[in-house]
Design a protein around this motif. Structure first.
Motif, mmCIF file in Angstrom:
data_model
loop_
_atom_site.group_PDB
_atom_site.id
_atom_site.type_symbol
_atom_site.label_atom_id
_atom_site.label_comp_id
_atom_site.label_asym_id
_atom_site.label_seq_id
_atom_site.Cartn_x
_atom_site.Cartn_y
_atom_site.Cartn_z
ATOM 1 N N TYR A 148 -2.785 12.905 -16.144
ATOM 2 C CA TYR A 148 -2.603 12.448 -14.771
ATOM 3 C C TYR A 148 -2.760 10.933 -14.782
ATOM 4 C CZ TYR A 148 -2.177 16.734 -12.108
ATOM 5 O OH TYR A 148 -1.698 17.902 -11.567
ATOM 6 N N LEU A 149 -1.703 10.259 -14.429
ATOM 7 C CA LEU A 149 -1.728 8.804 -14.345
ATOM 8 C C LEU A 149 -2.282 8.425 -12.977
ATOM 9 C CD1 LEU A 149 -0.963 6.139 -15.670
ATOM 10 C CD2 LEU A 149 1.337 6.400 -14.728
ATOM 11 N N VAL A 150 -3.422 7.717 -12.955
ATOM 12 C CA VAL A 150 -4.110 7.378 -11.708
ATOM 13 C C VAL A 150 -4.162 5.866 -11.555
ATOM 14 C CG1 VAL A 150 -6.268 7.516 -10.409
ATOM 15 C CG2 VAL A 150 -5.514 9.464 -11.778
ATOM 16 N N GLU A 155 -8.606 0.661 0.259
ATOM 17 C CA GLU A 155 -8.759 1.322 -1.033
ATOM 18 C C GLU A 155 -7.447 2.025 -1.373
ATOM 19 O OE1 GLU A 155 -11.605 4.525 -3.436
ATOM 20 O OE2 GLU A 155 -11.788 4.291 -1.265
ATOM 21 N N TYR A 156 -6.801 1.578 -2.433
ATOM 22 C CA TYR A 156 -5.516 2.128 -2.847
ATOM 23 C C TYR A 156 -5.755 3.207 -3.892
ATOM 24 C CZ TYR A 156 -0.975 2.432 -5.141
ATOM 25 O OH TYR A 156 0.193 2.898 -5.686
ATOM 26 N N TYR A 157 -5.057 4.347 -3.743
ATOM 27 C CA TYR A 157 -5.180 5.432 -4.722
ATOM 28 C C TYR A 157 -3.839 6.136 -4.853
ATOM 29 C CZ TYR A 157 -6.778 9.599 -7.184
ATOM 30 O OH TYR A 157 -6.945 10.592 -8.113
ATOM 31 N N SER A 158 -3.391 6.331 -6.077
ATOM 32 C CA SER A 158 -2.144 7.035 -6.333
ATOM 33 C C SER A 158 -2.257 7.738 -7.674
ATOM 34 C CB SER A 158 -0.959 6.056 -6.337
ATOM 35 O OG SER A 158 0.248 6.723 -6.648
ATOM 36 N N GLU A 159 -1.736 8.960 -7.777
ATOM 37 C CA GLU A 159 -1.761 9.657 -9.053
ATOM 38 C C GLU A 159 -0.433 10.367 -9.286
ATOM 39 O OE1 GLU A 159 -3.670 14.032 -8.406
ATOM 40 O OE2 GLU A 159 -5.089 12.375 -8.575
ATOM 41 N N LEU A 160 -0.135 10.597 -10.566
ATOM 42 C CA LEU A 160 1.146 11.183 -10.931
ATOM 43 C C LEU A 160 0.968 11.997 -12.204
ATOM 44 C CD1 LEU A 160 4.287 11.233 -10.479
ATOM 45 C CD2 LEU A 160 4.390 9.260 -12.005
ATOM 46 N N ILE A 187 0.806 -1.216 0.000
ATOM 47 C CA ILE A 187 0.000 0.000 0.000
ATOM 48 C C ILE A 187 0.841 1.269 0.000
ATOM 49 C CG2 ILE A 187 -2.002 -1.092 1.064
ATOM 50 C CD1 ILE A 187 -1.154 -0.001 3.742
ATOM 51 N N SER A 188 2.118 1.161 0.342
ATOM 52 C CA SER A 188 2.986 2.341 0.295
ATOM 53 C C SER A 188 3.746 2.443 -1.023
ATOM 54 C CB SER A 188 3.993 2.313 1.460
ATOM 55 O OG SER A 188 3.330 2.462 2.694
ATOM 56 N N ASN A 189 3.485 1.541 -1.957
ATOM 57 C CA ASN A 189 4.159 1.568 -3.253
ATOM 58 C C ASN A 189 3.465 2.553 -4.177
ATOM 59 O OD1 ASN A 189 6.033 -0.233 -2.436
ATOM 60 N ND2 ASN A 189 5.419 -1.884 -3.804
ATOM 61 N N ASP A 190 3.849 3.814 -4.086
ATOM 62 C CA ASP A 190 3.288 4.851 -4.934
ATOM 63 C C ASP A 190 3.727 4.639 -6.382
ATOM 64 O OD1 ASP A 190 3.193 7.883 -6.003
ATOM 65 O OD2 ASP A 190 1.913 7.686 -4.244
ATOM 66 N N LEU A 191 3.042 5.300 -7.306
ATOM 67 C CA LEU A 191 3.398 5.184 -8.714
ATOM 68 C C LEU A 191 4.844 5.571 -8.978
ATOM 69 C CD1 LEU A 191 0.196 6.562 -10.451
ATOM 70 C CD2 LEU A 191 1.191 4.316 -10.798
ATOM 71 N N ILE A 192 5.388 6.487 -8.187
ATOM 72 C CA ILE A 192 6.758 6.926 -8.448
ATOM 73 C C ILE A 192 7.765 5.813 -8.204
ATOM 74 C CG2 ILE A 192 6.275 9.330 -7.940
ATOM 75 C CD1 ILE A 192 7.592 8.937 -5.221
#
Length: 270
Positions: A108-110, A128-133, A76-81
């Motif tokens: 925006y990559l979500v 619920e996982y959510y990450s955007e870049l 869950i801490s694996n962000d898109l970056i």
């Protein structure tokens, strides 16, 4: 009926059928305003080598098969970056890899998903996982600086995890995995904060400044990990001392980031 069941057990050859497959296993009966949902207890198609799915990022399992790279509660801490090089790599997401062919210049990559509880009998949503870049087509090139940075950040996190493992082994702690995960996740959160801060406020030189910030944070953070008693600990396996563990870690960091200090204490580009 047998034909209908058979086609639900086979990966379809078109996206429309694939995306409506699960709806054909569900029947809803309404009693006024209350729905009663009936689900067919049929096996789902094998997702091994299911190239028809365009939004999936894949990985190779121990049998050499290409399977969906599913997230778990440990990720869950694996962000898109930290994953961008994987998403755009050899087994990456087809849609994202084809963005460069579109006329738009920025997106925006979500990445969003519900992660199950890891219980094979329930598979209930647990997070619920959510990450955007923010991203441009130039940054999606395989040789772009953003892809290289994503790869470096992933390796830095792995090196930090290994440092935590080595320190706990030197301390004789065998059941410290929960603490290791906590510290590594905190480390990831700080890397994410540094990344987005530079991206928002220092657009011209954000990558260079980010690397400087990462080095500074690592130096301060790692010093706090070491206690006076750690300096006297030794063991038979490598690394044998805390100094060897730290040298191994810092050598990896210098390898992953572009700049190193030369003999005069000046920083130079790799």
């Amino acid at each position: 009926m047998n034909e209908y069941v058979a086609q639900t057990e086979t990966v379809p050859n078109n996206v429309a059928q694939l995306y409506t497959l699960q709806s054909r296993l569900i029947h809803i009966v309404w009693d006024e305003q209350t729905p009663m949902i009936y689900t067919a207890a049929l096996p789902i198609p094998s997702l091994v080598e299911a190239d028809i799915e365009p939004m999936t990022t894949w990985r190779i399992n121990k049998n050499g098969e290409r399977i969906p790279d599913m997230k778990s509660l440990n990720d869950i801490s694996n962000d898109l970056i930290f994953e961008l090089d994987k998403i755009t790599g050899q087994y990456g997401n087809k849609i994202i890899k084809n963005l460069a062919t579109l006329p738009q210049k920025q997106w925006y990559l979500v990445n969003t998903n519900y992660l199950n509880d890891g219980n094979a009998t329930s598979q209930l949503p647990s997070f619920e996982y959510y990450s955007e870049l923010p991203i441009t087509k130039e940054l999606l090139r395989d040789d772009s600086e953003l892809i290289k940075l994503s790869r470096a950040l992933s390796r830095i996190v792995k090196a930090y995890w290994q440092l935590q493992i080595n320190l706990n082994q030197l301390r004789g702690l065998s059941n410290a995995q929960q603490r290791v995960n906590l510290l590594v996740n905190q480390f990831k959160e700080e890397l994410k904060r540094l990344y987005y801060h530079q991206l928002d406020y220092n657009l011209n030189n954000w990558q260079i400044q980010l690397e400087d910030d990462i080095r500074a944070y690592i130096n301060i953070n790692v010093e706090r990990l070491i206690s006076p008693s750690d300096l006297h600990r030794q063991r038979e396996e490598q690394p044998k001392t805390v100094f060897e563990a730290l040298n191994l870690f810092y050598n990896q960091i210098n390898k992953f980031l572009r700049k190193e200090e030369n003999g005069d204490g000046q920083q130079e580009e790799r």
